[in-house]
Design a protein around this motif. Structure first.
Motif, mmCIF file in Angstrom:
data_model
loop_
_atom_site.group_PDB
_atom_site.id
_atom_site.type_symbol
_atom_site.label_atom_id
_atom_site.label_comp_id
_atom_site.label_asym_id
_atom_site.label_seq_id
_atom_site.Cartn_x
_atom_site.Cartn_y
_atom_site.Cartn_z
ATOM 1 N N CYS A 129 -15.231 40.469 41.239
ATOM 2 C CA CYS A 129 -15.852 39.385 42.014
ATOM 3 C C CYS A 129 -14.789 38.734 42.890
ATOM 4 O O CYS A 129 -13.649 38.560 42.467
ATOM 5 C CB CYS A 129 -16.451 38.347 41.060
ATOM 6 S SG CYS A 129 -17.173 36.942 41.932
ATOM 7 N N ASN A 153 -15.482 35.700 44.475
ATOM 8 C CA ASN A 153 -15.951 34.341 44.779
ATOM 9 C C ASN A 153 -15.064 33.197 44.274
ATOM 10 O O ASN A 153 -15.010 32.153 44.884
ATOM 11 C CB ASN A 153 -17.355 34.136 44.209
ATOM 12 C CG ASN A 153 -18.407 34.500 45.225
ATOM 13 O OD1 ASN A 153 -18.195 35.387 46.031
ATOM 14 N ND2 ASN A 153 -19.528 33.803 45.197
ATOM 15 N N PHE A 154 -14.459 33.372 43.153
ATOM 16 C CA PHE A 154 -13.617 32.309 42.577
ATOM 17 C C PHE A 154 -14.342 30.968 42.507
ATOM 18 O O PHE A 154 -13.849 29.953 43.014
ATOM 19 C CB PHE A 154 -12.290 32.182 43.346
ATOM 20 C CG PHE A 154 -11.372 33.353 43.131
ATOM 21 C CD1 PHE A 154 -10.501 33.389 42.047
ATOM 22 C CD2 PHE A 154 -11.407 34.447 43.977
ATOM 23 C CE1 PHE A 154 -9.681 34.484 41.830
ATOM 24 C CE2 PHE A 154 -10.590 35.549 43.772
ATOM 25 C CZ PHE A 154 -9.723 35.551 42.696
ATOM 26 N N CYS A 155 -15.511 30.948 41.886
ATOM 27 C CA CYS A 155 -16.150 29.663 41.589
ATOM 28 C C CYS A 155 -15.155 28.865 40.739
ATOM 29 O O CYS A 155 -14.427 29.455 39.920
ATOM 30 C CB CYS A 155 -17.460 29.875 40.847
ATOM 31 S SG CYS A 155 -18.657 30.796 41.836
ATOM 32 N N TYR A 204 -15.038 27.112 38.159
ATOM 33 C CA TYR A 204 -15.056 27.106 36.688
ATOM 34 C C TYR A 204 -14.845 28.487 36.078
ATOM 35 O O TYR A 204 -14.729 28.618 34.872
ATOM 36 C CB TYR A 204 -16.415 26.580 36.193
ATOM 37 C CG TYR A 204 -17.587 27.297 36.847
ATOM 38 C CD1 TYR A 204 -18.021 28.515 36.366
ATOM 39 C CD2 TYR A 204 -18.198 26.778 37.988
ATOM 40 C CE1 TYR A 204 -19.054 29.201 36.993
ATOM 41 C CE2 TYR A 204 -19.224 27.452 38.611
ATOM 42 C CZ TYR A 204 -19.642 28.660 38.111
ATOM 43 O OH TYR A 204 -20.642 29.344 38.747
ATOM 44 N N CYS A 205 -14.823 29.540 36.904
ATOM 45 C CA CYS A 205 -15.050 30.885 36.350
ATOM 46 C C CYS A 205 -13.759 31.704 36.215
ATOM 47 O O CYS A 205 -12.977 31.833 37.163
ATOM 48 C CB CYS A 205 -16.048 31.619 37.239
ATOM 49 S SG CYS A 205 -16.517 33.223 36.582
ATOM 50 N N ILE A 248 -13.825 34.936 35.477
ATOM 51 C CA ILE A 248 -14.142 36.353 35.650
ATOM 52 C C ILE A 248 -13.328 37.049 36.760
ATOM 53 O O ILE A 248 -12.801 38.140 36.542
ATOM 54 C CB ILE A 248 -15.670 36.547 35.853
ATOM 55 C CG1 ILE A 248 -16.414 36.089 34.585
ATOM 56 C CG2 ILE A 248 -16.034 37.985 36.190
ATOM 57 C CD1 ILE A 248 -15.970 36.761 33.299
ATOM 58 N N PRO A 249 -13.169 36.455 37.954
ATOM 59 C CA PRO A 249 -12.379 37.157 38.972
ATOM 60 C C PRO A 249 -10.941 37.432 38.522
ATOM 61 O O PRO A 249 -10.325 38.402 38.965
ATOM 62 C CB PRO A 249 -12.395 36.192 40.165
ATOM 63 C CG PRO A 249 -13.623 35.372 39.963
ATOM 64 C CD PRO A 249 -13.752 35.207 38.478
ATOM 65 N N ILE A 273 -20.633 42.988 37.863
ATOM 66 C CA ILE A 273 -20.130 41.623 37.691
ATOM 67 C C ILE A 273 -20.708 40.723 38.771
ATOM 68 O O ILE A 273 -21.082 39.586 38.514
ATOM 69 C CB ILE A 273 -18.582 41.628 37.742
ATOM 70 C CG1 ILE A 273 -18.015 42.423 36.567
ATOM 71 C CG2 ILE A 273 -18.021 40.209 37.778
ATOM 72 C CD1 ILE A 273 -18.383 41.885 35.187
ATOM 73 N N HIS A 274 -20.819 41.255 39.964
ATOM 74 C CA HIS A 274 -21.390 40.485 41.080
ATOM 75 C C HIS A 274 -22.178 41.466 41.954
ATOM 76 O O HIS A 274 -21.733 41.855 43.044
ATOM 77 C CB HIS A 274 -20.250 39.808 41.854
ATOM 78 C CG HIS A 274 -20.727 38.778 42.812
ATOM 79 N ND1 HIS A 274 -19.926 37.797 43.312
ATOM 80 C CD2 HIS A 274 -21.945 38.568 43.356
ATOM 81 C CE1 HIS A 274 -20.620 37.028 44.137
ATOM 82 N NE2 HIS A 274 -21.847 37.495 44.177
ATOM 83 N N GLU A 325 -26.733 35.999 43.527
ATOM 84 C CA GLU A 325 -26.465 34.670 44.049
ATOM 85 C C GLU A 325 -27.532 34.338 45.092
ATOM 86 O O GLU A 325 -27.982 35.240 45.826
ATOM 87 C CB GLU A 325 -25.081 34.629 44.692
ATOM 88 C CG GLU A 325 -23.939 34.819 43.711
ATOM 89 C CD GLU A 325 -23.809 33.655 42.757
ATOM 90 O OE1 GLU A 325 -23.945 32.496 43.190
ATOM 91 O OE2 GLU A 325 -23.581 33.900 41.562
ATOM 92 N N ARG A 355 -19.645 26.440 45.024
ATOM 93 C CA ARG A 355 -20.843 27.276 45.144
ATOM 94 C C ARG A 355 -21.352 27.176 46.586
ATOM 95 O O ARG A 355 -21.466 26.071 47.129
ATOM 96 C CB ARG A 355 -21.932 26.795 44.170
ATOM 97 C CG ARG A 355 -21.508 26.811 42.716
ATOM 98 C CD ARG A 355 -21.439 28.189 42.137
ATOM 99 N NE ARG A 355 -22.750 28.794 42.011
ATOM 100 C CZ ARG A 355 -22.927 30.090 41.731
ATOM 101 N NH1 ARG A 355 -21.889 30.892 41.588
ATOM 102 N NH2 ARG A 355 -24.137 30.580 41.609
HETATM 103 S S1 SF4 Z 1 -19.727 32.643 38.523
HETATM 104 FE FE1 SF4 Z 1 -20.227 34.691 39.261
HETATM 105 S S2 SF4 Z 1 -19.895 34.538 41.479
HETATM 106 FE FE2 SF4 Z 1 -18.809 32.813 40.594
HETATM 107 S S3 SF4 Z 1 -16.718 33.593 40.258
HETATM 108 FE FE3 SF4 Z 1 -17.842 33.925 38.318
HETATM 109 S S4 SF4 Z 1 -18.580 36.039 38.476
HETATM 110 FE FE4 SF4 Z 1 -18.005 35.392 40.555
#
Ligand code: SF4
Length: 446
Positions: free
Chosen positions: A159, A161-163, A165-166, A168-169, A203-204, A248, A287
């Protein structure tokens, strides 16, 4: 040799465990029914929240304690985020992150031979191959054999995006899309195996194709998107149902909505993570939409796609979320046509922007806010499924447990019925009688 998998987290992890299982089977391993009888235990971990990391550590310890003689390999997102912590857990032999899964059998066998050389004593230092994922640009191809009636099909990893809070990236790296040729190849196998439902995973998923523009032979420079992946699956596998993964809001393009509307094989079910109903908090979360954009999209979906089910995710207690912000969220989710809301109390993940923000919200407040949002979710789910009472619906029979069969409708309502030799994987008509568990109860219609 027998291998046992413990899988935590999302559909992508489930897909990847199924693929690693296939790699073991190709090397002569068989599946163990119980963890205690396994020669090799693979724990595929998750780290999306602090609770996921904690559960991952618990499962690793349980796996290591279940059988002193087994080899324990830990893979996945938690292993990627805290490899040293995993390696220090007593009994862990192999640590792999979110790449190099294709090497899992080779690494396990190296650990087995090291242990043999040590006369059966557990290796003091596990084999760890966890490296950075930031630079990976290629989709890791894995052989796959679905182990359920709905076939998960992984089309993307990572991903961009680097939201705020996340995590995952940081643990999955950047977007890598699977080639259309490779998707087509797996779809042909799924078709030959008779799968009626395919679930796109990644993942995205909505960013599918972003990195593929110049890589497809003959159409150099042409843009590729999720629509191309969806059309490829429909053409090659011709499934009865195709379920899209989480998208999204900004990724539901006109073209994709038109495809969902016009192709009956695509399920009338979308998962659109909202995360907050306060524009101020959405901005702080990084977001890329407002509540107005979101509401316009859901209104359009309800208007244009009959009986659509819209699920969502909500994070409550994001740093700085005031009582007023949360009241806006409650009001907004109440106004939305959600069939289900997954509510998560905000969980600070080290290394993310949000973890460094001031005004972190106390756990007690997060708990109260979670309960308020869950109450609305329960009401909305009830209203959504109640509409089915008295109607006949079609499900694909998925599992059979304790005399009950269950399966999903196209719009993602779980339906239960008595098991009267109902063939799993087949389409079954059910007359819905009442609300039951997380869905409805009904009777088989011949
Ligand atoms: S919430 Fe989803 S879109 Fe946002 S950074 Fe995490 S995986 Fe990526």
């Amino acid at each position: 040799m027998k291998v046992f998998f413990v899988t935590l987290g999302c559909k992508v992890n489930q897909y990847e465990s199924e693929a690693m299982q296939k790699l073991f089977e190709a090397s002569g391993y068989v599946r163990a029914d119980e963890i205690s009888e396994a020669d090799v235990v693979v724990v595929n971990t998750c780290t999306v929240t602090a609770v996921s990391s904690q559960k991952s550590r618990q499962m690793i310890r349980r796996a290591a304690g279940a059988n002193q003689n087994s080899i324990v390999a830990v893979v996945g997102c938690y292993a990627q985020s805290e490899p040293e912590v995993v390696a220090a857990i007593d009994g862990v032999d192999v640590v792999v992150g979110t790449k190099d899964r294709t090497r899992i059998v080779e690494l396990v066998e190296a650990a087995i031979s090291m242990r043999n050389e040590e006369l059966g004593i557990r290796n003091e230092q596990p084999l760890s191959v966890v490296g950075t994922v930031d630079e990976i640009r290629d989709f890791e191809e894995l052989p796959h054999a679905p182990q359920r009636t709905r076939a998960f099909l992984k089309i993307e990893d990572g991903c961009n995006n680097f939201c705020a809070y996340c995590i995952i990236p940081y643990v999955r790296g950047r977007v890598r899309s699977r080639s259309l040729e490779s998707i087509r190849d797996e779809c042909l196998k799924l078709k030959a195996a008779g799968f009626k439902e395919i679930v796109l995973t990644g993942i995205h998923v909505g960013t599918y194709g972003r990195d593929l523009r110049c890589q497809v032979s003959g159409v150099s420079g042409q843009k590729i998107s999720l629509v191309d992946a969806v059309k490829t699956v429909l053409d090659a596998a011709n499934p009865l149902r195709l379920r899209l993964g989480s998208l999204e809001p900004v990724e539901l393009t006109d073209e994709l909505i038109e495809l969902i509307k016009t192709d009956e094989r695509i399920c009338n079910h979308v998962h659109l993570p909202l995360q907050s109903g306060s524009d101020e908090i959405l901005k702080a979360m990084h977001r890329p939409y407002t509540t107005k954009n979101f509401a316009e999209l859901t209104a359009r979906l309800v208007d244009e796609i009959p009986e659509i089910s819209i699920g969502t995710d909500l994070i409550v207690g994001f740093p700085g979320e005031t009582d007023e912000n949360f009241a806006e969220t409650l009001e907004f989710i109440q106004s939305q046509p959600f069939a289900k809301i997954h509510v998560f109390p905000y969980s600070a993940r080290a290394g993310t922007v949000a973890a460094t923000l001031p005004n972190q919200i106390p756990s007690s407040t997060k708990k109260i806010r979670t309960n308020s949002a869950l109450e609305i979710s329960r009401d909305k789910s009830k209203i959504f499924v109640e509409r089915l009472i008295g109607r006949t619906v079609e499900i694909i029979a998925e599992t059979s447990t304790d005399g009950l069969v269950d399966g999903l409708t196209k719009n993602y309502v779980r339906v239960y019925l008595p098991d009267e030799n109902i063939p799993l994987g087949e389409v079954v008509k059910v007359r819905v009688e009442k609300i039951f568990h997380d869905g409805v109860w009904g009777d088989y219609v011949d």
